[in-house]
Design an enzyme around this catalytic site. Structure first.
Site, PDB file in Angstrom:
ATOM      1  N   ASP A  14      -0.028  -5.283   5.720  1.00 39.41           N
ATOM      2  CA  ASP A  14      -1.096  -6.134   5.200  1.00 39.41           C
ATOM      3  C   ASP A  14      -1.015  -6.234   3.677  1.00 39.41           C
ATOM      4  O   ASP A  14      -0.400  -5.412   3.013  1.00 39.41           O
ATOM      5  CB  ASP A  14      -2.466  -5.581   5.607  1.00 39.41           C
ATOM      6  N   GLU A  15      -1.660  -7.238   3.152  1.00 34.27           N
ATOM      7  CA  GLU A  15      -1.878  -7.429   1.724  1.00 34.27           C
ATOM      8  C   GLU A  15      -0.601  -7.240   0.886  1.00 34.27           C
ATOM      9  O   GLU A  15      -0.548  -6.419  -0.015  1.00 34.27           O
ATOM     10  CB  GLU A  15      -2.978  -6.484   1.227  1.00 34.27           C
ATOM     11  N   ILE A  16       0.414  -8.029   1.201  1.00 35.13           N
ATOM     12  CA  ILE A  16       1.601  -8.072   0.348  1.00 35.13           C
ATOM     13  C   ILE A  16       1.256  -8.926  -0.867  1.00 35.13           C
ATOM     14  O   ILE A  16       1.011 -10.127  -0.742  1.00 35.13           O
ATOM     15  CB  ILE A  16       2.810  -8.652   1.093  1.00 35.13           C
ATOM     16  N   HIS A  74       0.823  -1.218   0.000  1.00 37.50           N
ATOM     17  CA  HIS A  74       0.000   0.000   0.000  1.00 37.50           C
ATOM     18  C   HIS A  74       0.857   1.269   0.000  1.00 37.50           C
ATOM     19  O   HIS A  74       0.549   2.233   0.708  1.00 37.50           O
ATOM     20  CB  HIS A  74      -0.944   0.000   1.202  1.00 37.50           C
ATOM     21  N   ASP A 130      -2.156 -10.066   8.615  1.00 41.37           N
ATOM     22  CA  ASP A 130      -1.523 -10.711   7.470  1.00 41.37           C
ATOM     23  C   ASP A 130      -0.068 -11.056   7.723  1.00 41.37           C
ATOM     24  O   ASP A 130       0.452 -12.052   7.189  1.00 41.37           O
ATOM     25  CB  ASP A 130      -1.594  -9.807   6.233  1.00 41.37           C
TER      26      ASP A 130
END
Length: 578
Positions: free
Chosen positions: A334-336, A264, A384
């Site tokens: 988060d969200e790699i 992000h 995550d």
């Protein structure tokens, strides 16, 4: 973490319960406080007027003093008229209440996680003074809010012969707001913090940056905001941050900053393209979801192999820690997305030589977490970092004494996984606490909408986290469901989350309120009555009343029922027996 109460306090509460059975509140009661206090004793429905010269006496505290002034003005001037006139005898012959006297045990207690917010409030039938006793200034602020909600009418009246003892079940009760995807002015943030304080919500989790924009002016890295924001008029300056932090202190609300990384971070590429992988690429290059560069438009992840990444990030972490006195620092993580890192040539080389994506994340965490800790901060990461199926770190990289994990997937199942691993957690389960859900997707040029349909297909207008989270869904969620007592102690509390793909200041209040009020009560005093039954049915009338009072205070909270339902109690229930 549920708040621990001394044995003496528990015995005292039990004795009071036997002497004065807990009050069953109704819309006709003059004691409609949100969130509902833990214990209310009001044996007789009596009230008296407030003096026109009513005053509040309090020991001096730099942050409490503005709150006392604010509440004094509110109590004197609000003159709220309940939707249903309370069935209470207001004595015209009794002398008016002249003073609220505040006594505080520990004036030096800082506003930080776990600070004691306990208070008691006594308003006798006789005498000119009511008494608010609190352990800390922050508990006194909670008691002042309760006192303000007890006052109604013109001239102002207040219940008497009343005793309230109150304390939160959970220490962390928060709102997360994303100010990267759409920008919110300082006034919008301050209005939100004020409404949070009125609901006894004590943490403003500020997700200030993301791939879409970098609106925070970091003094040692000014190019990040100058080039990464939506414009010079959409930047939070250090003076803006100081104003927000000060406003939070005066309302008993901690300001918890989040600088999401290494994912992000597409907006960082506007200033430093060399440290960001897959920046400014189309997010979904093909039809295979596994090949995506991001989970939504706006690509970019910091490159853990570039040493300049850490030079820039160290400056950001240091400056953010200086701007925000909060002892928690949220690092995101988060969200790699594998496809993004794989698109970078240096990372391709690393992977071709036997490296893994998880090793990249471990290098990143190992290069940044020690610095966060060195600044006397506790690191908060999204779940995550430990639970992702593909890119995650070994728990040895996340010391439990310095790390908190925030859960957002799979409801109570992921909460269970985190606490079983020995970590403290903040619960933001998207199935219950994501307030942006249920408004459809925001992608353009979507062929899904090309065919004519009945409009009833579940795929029509669906967002990833459907359905819309009603206040009842939020109210009935038990964030420690399925946990043992020892595991439940690791749950610090919860946060509702408002992501801003389809939210901006024009709809902010309605998205947050009164649904956030539902979470506020469950984390403060629970969602069950004295018999252990879920009390959402009983809460409906009270929340209706509280929503209207919030509106009268300037918060554009959305309605939960037609006004007719409030004027005809019980007629809008699902069952005549509920």
């Amino acid at each position: 973490m549920r708040i621990c109460i001394s044995k003496f306090a528990i015995i005292f509460i039990i004795c009071l319960t036997f002497i004065f059975p807990p009050l069953t509140l109704s819309l006709k009661s003059a004691v409609n406080v949100w969130p509902k206090p833990r214990l209310v004793s009001w044996p007789k429905p009596l009230a008296r007027f407030l003096s026109a010269n009513f005053t509040i006496n309090s020991p001096y505290h730099q942050h409490l003093a503005p709150a006392v002034t604010r509440y004094l003005v509110l109590v004197r001037t609000e003159h709220y008229h309940p939707l249903i006139t309370p069935s209470v005898n207001v004595s015209a012959s009794a002398p008016p209440l002249q003073t609220l006297s505040i006594n505080i045990t520990d004036l030096a207690a800082p506003l930080q996680h776990g600070v004691n917010e306990t208070y008691s409030l006594s308003i006798s039938e006789v005498g000119e003074t009511a008494y608010l006793i609190a352990e800390t200034p922050w508990g006194a602020m909670r008691g002042l809010e309760t006192f303000s909600q007890l006052v109604w009418g013109n001239p102002s009246a207040i219940p008497v012969g009343l005793y309230i003892w109150d304390a939160p079940l959970f220490a962390h009760r928060g709102v997360m707001l994303d100010t990267s995807r759409n920008y919110y002015g300082v006034a919008d943030i301050l209005r939100t913090i004020e409404a949070m304080s009125a609901n006894k919500v004590n943490v403003f989790h500020w997700h200030v940056t993301d791939s879409q924009s970098f609106p925070l002016m970091v003094p040692s890295e000014p190019e990040l905001a100058a080039k990464g924001s939506y414009g010079l008029d959409m930047i939070y300056s250090p003076s803006d941050v100081a104003k927000i932090v000060q406003f939070g202190l005066e309302h008993g609300v901690r300001i918890l900053p989040e600088i999401d990384s290494p994912g992000h971070t597409g907006s960082w590429a506007e200033a430093y393209p060399e440290i960001v992988a897959c920046a400014n690429m189309f997010w979904l290059p093909g039809s295979d979801w596994d090949d995506r560069f991001a989970s939504e438009p706006g690509t970019g992840q910091l490159n853990p192999l570039n040493q300049k990444t850490y030079k820039v990030l160290e400056n950001v972490i240091r400056d953010v820690s200086n701007l925000f006195p909060e002892t928690f620092y949220h690092g995101g993580a988060d969200e790699i997305i594998p496809g993004c890192w794989k698109a970078d040539p240096t990372i391709q080389s690393f992977l071709s030589n036997g490296g893994t994506l998880s090793q990249l994340l471990e290098k990143f965490i190992n290069s940044t977490l020690p610095y966060i800790i060195s600044l006397n901060r506790t690191a908060v990461y999204w779940e995550d970092v430990l639970l992702d199926d593909v890119v995650k770190v070994n728990s040895s990289f996340l010391p439990r004494e310095h790390t908190i994990l925030q859960t957002w997937n799979n409801g109570s199942n992921n909460t269970k996984k985190i606490v079983q691993a020995g970590y403290q957690t903040i619960v933001s389960s998207s199935e219950f606490y994501y307030l942006d859900c249920g408004h459809g997707d925001f992608l353009g040029n979507d062929s899904l909408y090309d065919p004519q349909t009945t409009g009833r297909d579940p795929k029509d207008g669906k967002s990833w986290c459907d359905p819309f989270k009603t206040w009842q869904t939020i109210y009935n969620y038990d964030i420690t469901f399925g946990l043992s007592e020892d595991e439940a102690r690791l749950v610090l509390g919860g946060e509702v989350a408002l992501w801003s793909e389809q939210t901006d200041p024009t709809v902010l209040d309605g998205r947050l309120w009164p649904r956030t009020s539902a979470m506020a009560e469950t984390l403060w005093s629970g969602n069950r009555d004295e018999a252990g039954r879920k009390r959402s049915a009983e809460a409906t009338d009270r929340l209706n009343e509280w929503r209207y009072r919030m509106v009268s205070r300037g918060v554009k909270a959305e309605p939960i029922q037609p006004l007719w339902c409030i004027r005809n109690p019980g007629m809008c229930n699902a069952s005549p027996f509920s």
